[in-house]
Design an enzyme around this catalytic site. Structure first.
Site, short mmCIF file in Angstrom:
data_model
loop_
_atom_site.label_atom_id
_atom_site.label_comp_id
_atom_site.label_asym_id
_atom_site.label_seq_id
_atom_site.Cartn_x
_atom_site.Cartn_y
_atom_site.Cartn_z
N GLU A 3 4.72 9.66 1.16
CA GLU A 3 5.79 10.14 0.28
C GLU A 3 6.83 10.90 1.11
O GLU A 3 6.56 11.25 2.26
CB GLU A 3 5.19 11.08 -0.78
CG GLU A 3 4.16 10.38 -1.64
CD GLU A 3 3.71 11.24 -2.82
OE1 GLU A 3 4.19 12.38 -2.96
OE2 GLU A 3 2.89 10.73 -3.61
N PHE A 25 0.86 -1.20 0.00
CA PHE A 25 0.00 0.00 0.00
C PHE A 25 0.88 1.24 0.00
O PHE A 25 1.62 1.48 0.97
CB PHE A 25 -0.85 -0.06 1.27
CG PHE A 25 -1.78 1.08 1.53
CD1 PHE A 25 -3.06 1.09 0.99
CD2 PHE A 25 -1.41 2.12 2.37
CE1 PHE A 25 -3.95 2.11 1.26
CE2 PHE A 25 -2.29 3.16 2.65
CZ PHE A 25 -3.56 3.15 2.10
N ASP A 85 -9.07 2.13 7.75
CA ASP A 85 -10.00 1.58 8.75
C ASP A 85 -9.72 0.09 8.99
O ASP A 85 -9.86 -0.41 10.10
CB ASP A 85 -11.46 1.73 8.28
CG ASP A 85 -12.02 3.12 8.52
OD1 ASP A 85 -11.38 3.91 9.25
OD2 ASP A 85 -13.11 3.41 7.99
N GLU A 108 0.08 4.18 10.07
CA GLU A 108 -1.38 4.05 9.93
C GLU A 108 -2.14 5.03 10.84
O GLU A 108 -3.13 4.68 11.47
CB GLU A 108 -1.82 2.60 10.18
CG GLU A 108 -1.16 1.65 9.18
CD GLU A 108 -1.97 0.43 8.89
OE1 GLU A 108 -3.20 0.51 8.96
OE2 GLU A 108 -1.35 -0.60 8.58
N LEU A 117 1.00 5.05 0.09
CA LEU A 117 0.36 6.35 0.28
C LEU A 117 1.41 7.41 0.63
O LEU A 117 1.47 8.48 0.04
CB LEU A 117 -0.70 6.23 1.40
CG LEU A 117 -1.56 7.46 1.69
CD1 LEU A 117 -2.44 7.81 0.50
CD2 LEU A 117 -2.45 7.20 2.92
N GLY A 156 -6.70 -1.46 8.07
CA GLY A 156 -5.32 -1.62 8.53
C GLY A 156 -5.20 -1.30 10.02
O GLY A 156 -4.55 -2.03 10.77
C1 LIG Z 1 7.56 0.90 10.04
C2 LIG Z 1 6.71 1.79 9.19
C3 LIG Z 1 5.91 1.22 8.20
C4 LIG Z 1 5.13 2.02 7.37
N1 LIG Z 1 4.37 1.44 6.38
C5 LIG Z 1 3.67 2.23 5.50
C6 LIG Z 1 2.97 1.65 4.39
O1 LIG Z 1 2.93 0.43 4.22
N2 LIG Z 1 2.34 2.49 3.52
C7 LIG Z 1 2.35 3.84 3.68
O2 LIG Z 1 1.75 4.53 2.85
N3 LIG Z 1 3.00 4.42 4.73
C8 LIG Z 1 3.65 3.65 5.64
N4 LIG Z 1 4.35 4.22 6.69
C9 LIG Z 1 4.37 5.66 6.82
C10 LIG Z 1 3.50 6.18 7.94
O3 LIG Z 1 2.15 5.96 7.65
C11 LIG Z 1 3.86 7.65 8.19
O4 LIG Z 1 5.14 7.65 8.76
C12 LIG Z 1 2.86 8.36 9.07
O5 LIG Z 1 1.66 8.57 8.38
C13 LIG Z 1 3.37 9.72 9.56
O6 LIG Z 1 3.88 10.47 8.51
P1 LIG Z 1 5.35 11.12 8.62
O7 LIG Z 1 6.29 10.07 9.06
O8 LIG Z 1 5.62 11.82 7.35
O9 LIG Z 1 5.23 12.16 9.80
P2 LIG Z 1 4.66 13.66 9.72
O10 LIG Z 1 3.34 13.68 9.03
O11 LIG Z 1 5.72 14.54 9.18
O12 LIG Z 1 4.44 13.98 11.25
C14 LIG Z 1 5.54 14.23 12.14
C15 LIG Z 1 4.97 14.48 13.53
O13 LIG Z 1 4.08 15.61 13.52
C16 LIG Z 1 2.81 15.23 14.01
N5 LIG Z 1 1.76 15.92 13.24
C17 LIG Z 1 1.64 16.04 11.89
N6 LIG Z 1 0.51 16.69 11.57
C18 LIG Z 1 -0.13 16.97 12.75
C19 LIG Z 1 -1.36 17.59 13.11
N7 LIG Z 1 -2.20 18.06 12.16
N8 LIG Z 1 -1.67 17.70 14.40
C20 LIG Z 1 -0.86 17.19 15.36
N9 LIG Z 1 0.31 16.59 15.10
C21 LIG Z 1 0.67 16.46 13.82
C22 LIG Z 1 2.74 13.72 13.79
O14 LIG Z 1 1.79 13.12 14.66
C23 LIG Z 1 4.16 13.29 14.08
O15 LIG Z 1 4.34 13.18 15.46
C24 LIG Z 1 5.12 3.43 7.55
C25 LIG Z 1 5.89 3.99 8.58
C26 LIG Z 1 6.68 3.19 9.38
C27 LIG Z 1 7.50 3.82 10.48
#
Ligand SMILES: Cc1cc2nc3c(=O)[nH]c(=O)nc-3n(C[C@H](O)[C@H](O)[C@H](O)COP(=O)(O)OP(=O)(O)OC[C@H]3O[C@@H](n4cnc5c(N)ncnc54)[C@H](O)[C@@H]3O)c2cc1C
Length: 413
Positions: A139, A135, A252, A375, A137, A254
């Site tokens: 970037e 999956f 939902d 997620e 999503l 996942g």
């Molecule tokens: C082991 C692992 C597996 C993963 N697998 C997948 C996968 O299979 N597919 C996929 O698409 N993604 C995957 N991800 C990515 C994951 O979903 C993202 O890391 C996650 O959505 C957070 O995005 P980011 O790391 O860019 O953090 P950011 O969005 O940059 O956020 C950084 C910090 O700011 C906080 N923050 C951001 N916006 C707000 C807000 N509006 N209000 C309050 N706090 C906020 C966040 O909570 C976090 O603490 C994976 C990540 C990991 C670590």
């Protein structure tokens, strides 16, 4: 009424596991304890993703556990999926991640949003483990803020040309069938995102692994790049512009599996802590006799029971075909935060020995942290739950989003 979840479901509440649930529990537990446990410490140290274990999960039916039999699955319900996730993560988070991504984020997305032709083309291979689903999503510049994504899909005759990069993708380097989200119309923001099924081997698709992770080291996490990647228009999932809605409905499912897995991780912390507290002596008595040690274990017991109930309630709503975004988010938020705390306290109970990989509890802590991020981060789930409570957010049923269980026979749901 704002703040109160008024949920009407006709099926009666039953806390007992059915015959099928117990069968799944037995299969998943025996597999995890006999075939995974003896290797997990080495695999974690070496960062080795064991494809043999995934093949075995396919043979056992776990990779198609809640997909309809018509598409090669076991035809079981969502509680069965939760039970399998809990049992796997009691031993190894990485294999639970496989279920979360392969079934929760990917296969169920194709089941719920795919055309009958797409379901028949992809689900039998996914259900039997001949193909692994992933999956894409996230970037490099778009995580929580999904609409900041830069990947584009431009129509060219009977196909779309995709360009972009997805990162932090579970199973990126081992998956075969990817759900990919891309802008077909950037001016429409969330409503301009579309979903595609992209197969490994499509020209312009390349993947790589991420090394140096804190946890889930026995799992594969990586990135993939789409460079002028031609994807047939027949591989669009849902309609143009439905991608954001599809991604959220996949989440939902996942999140449900992540919450169930976190429950298993808390159980693993209890098992390890109880054993150690009974063996290790201090001040002439076992640690188990000290009330502050008892308190840490009692917190774990409180949290494993509360997490399991939240997961089962979300699963019960899913089985009934009811919208469950709020309940699933709540279960995921609670269970993952509780599992991180449980793992930290399990190390505390083990003292210095817990600080080394002689015992599994340090691995539990490293693995539990990821689930507080992926997620839906802890923060974004808190914001969601607060918004429901304040009446700022209300969900409506979404057509084709929730199939209910048992599934209707391949119709538009
Ligand atoms: C082991 C692992 C597996 C993963 N697998 C997948 C996968 O299979 N597919 C996929 O698409 N993604 C995957 N991800 C990515 C994951 O979903 C993202 O890391 C996650 O959505 C957070 O995005 P980011 O790391 O860019 O953090 P950011 O969005 O940059 O956020 C950084 C910090 O700011 C906080 N923050 C951001 N916006 C707000 C807000 N509006 N209000 C309050 N706090 C906020 C966040 O909570 C976090 O603490 C994976 C990540 C990991 C670590």
């Amino acid at each position: 009424m704002a703040g109160l979840a008024v949920v009407e479901v006709s099926s009666k509440v039953d806390f007992a596991l059915s015959e099928d649930h117990r069968m799944v529990q037995r299969i998943a537990r025996e597999f995890a304890e006999r075939e995974v446990l003896p290797h997990i410490k080495d695999h974690d140290e070496q960062g080795l993703f064991d494809q043999g274990h995934v093949r075995r999960m396919g043979e056992l039916g776990l990779l198609g556990i809640c997909l309809p039999e018509k598409y090669g699955g076991m035809g079981l319900d969502y509680i069965s999926l939760a039970v399998a996730c809990e049992e796997l993560e009691r031993v190894d988070t990485s294999l639970r991640v496989v279920l979360s991504v392969h079934i929760g984020l990917s296969s169920l997305g194709i089941l719920q949003w795919g055309s009958e032709e797409q379901r028949l083309r992809y689900l039998p291979d996914l259900a039997q483990g001949r193909r692994i689903g992933a999956f894409g999503l996230t970037e490099p510049n778009a995580g929580t803020d999904v609409a900041a994504m830069e990947t584009t899909a431009v129509r060219d005759g009977d196909h779309y040309v995709l360009n972009g990069e997805k990162t932090w993708i579970s199973l990126a380097d081992v998956g075969d069938t990817f759900l990919v989200f891309a802008y077909t119309d950037k001016t429409r923001k969330h409503n301009g995102i579309s979903a595609f099924i992209v197969e490994r081997g499509t020209p312009g698709f390349s993947s790589s692994s991420i090394h140096g992770k804190l946890g889930v080291r026995a799992g594969n996490t990586g990135s993939f790049v789409l460079e002028d990647c031609p994807v047939s228009a027949a591989n669009m999932l849902g309609n143009e512009g439905e991608g954001f809605k599809i991604a959220m409905s996949c989440l939902d499912n996942g999140r449900f599996t992540v919450a169930a897995g976190a429950t298993g991780l808390i159980q693993a912390c209890i098992d390890a802590s109880v054993k150690y507290a009974n063996e290790r002596q201090s001040f002439g008595v076992p640690l188990a006799k000290h009330q502050l040690v008892q308190r840490m274990i009692s917190h774990m017991v409180r949290d494993v029971e509360a997490s399991r109930l939240l997961v089962y309630r979300a699963g019960w709503l899913k089985n009934a075909g009811k919208r469950n975004t709020r309940e699933t988010a709540l279960a995921k938020w609670y269970a993952t935060c509780a599992s991180f705390e449980a793992a930290s306290n399990a190390i505390q109970i083990h003292g210095a020995y817990g600080y080394s990989n002689e015992y599994p509890v340090e691995r539990y802590l490293r693995n539990s942290k990821g689930a507080v991020i992926y997620e839906g981060t802890r923060e974004i789930l808190e914001v969601m739950i607060g918004s429901y409570a304040l009446g700022l957010r209300e969900d409506k049923p979404i057509r084709r989003m929730l199939p209910g269980w048992p599934y209707t026979d391949g119709e538009d749901l």
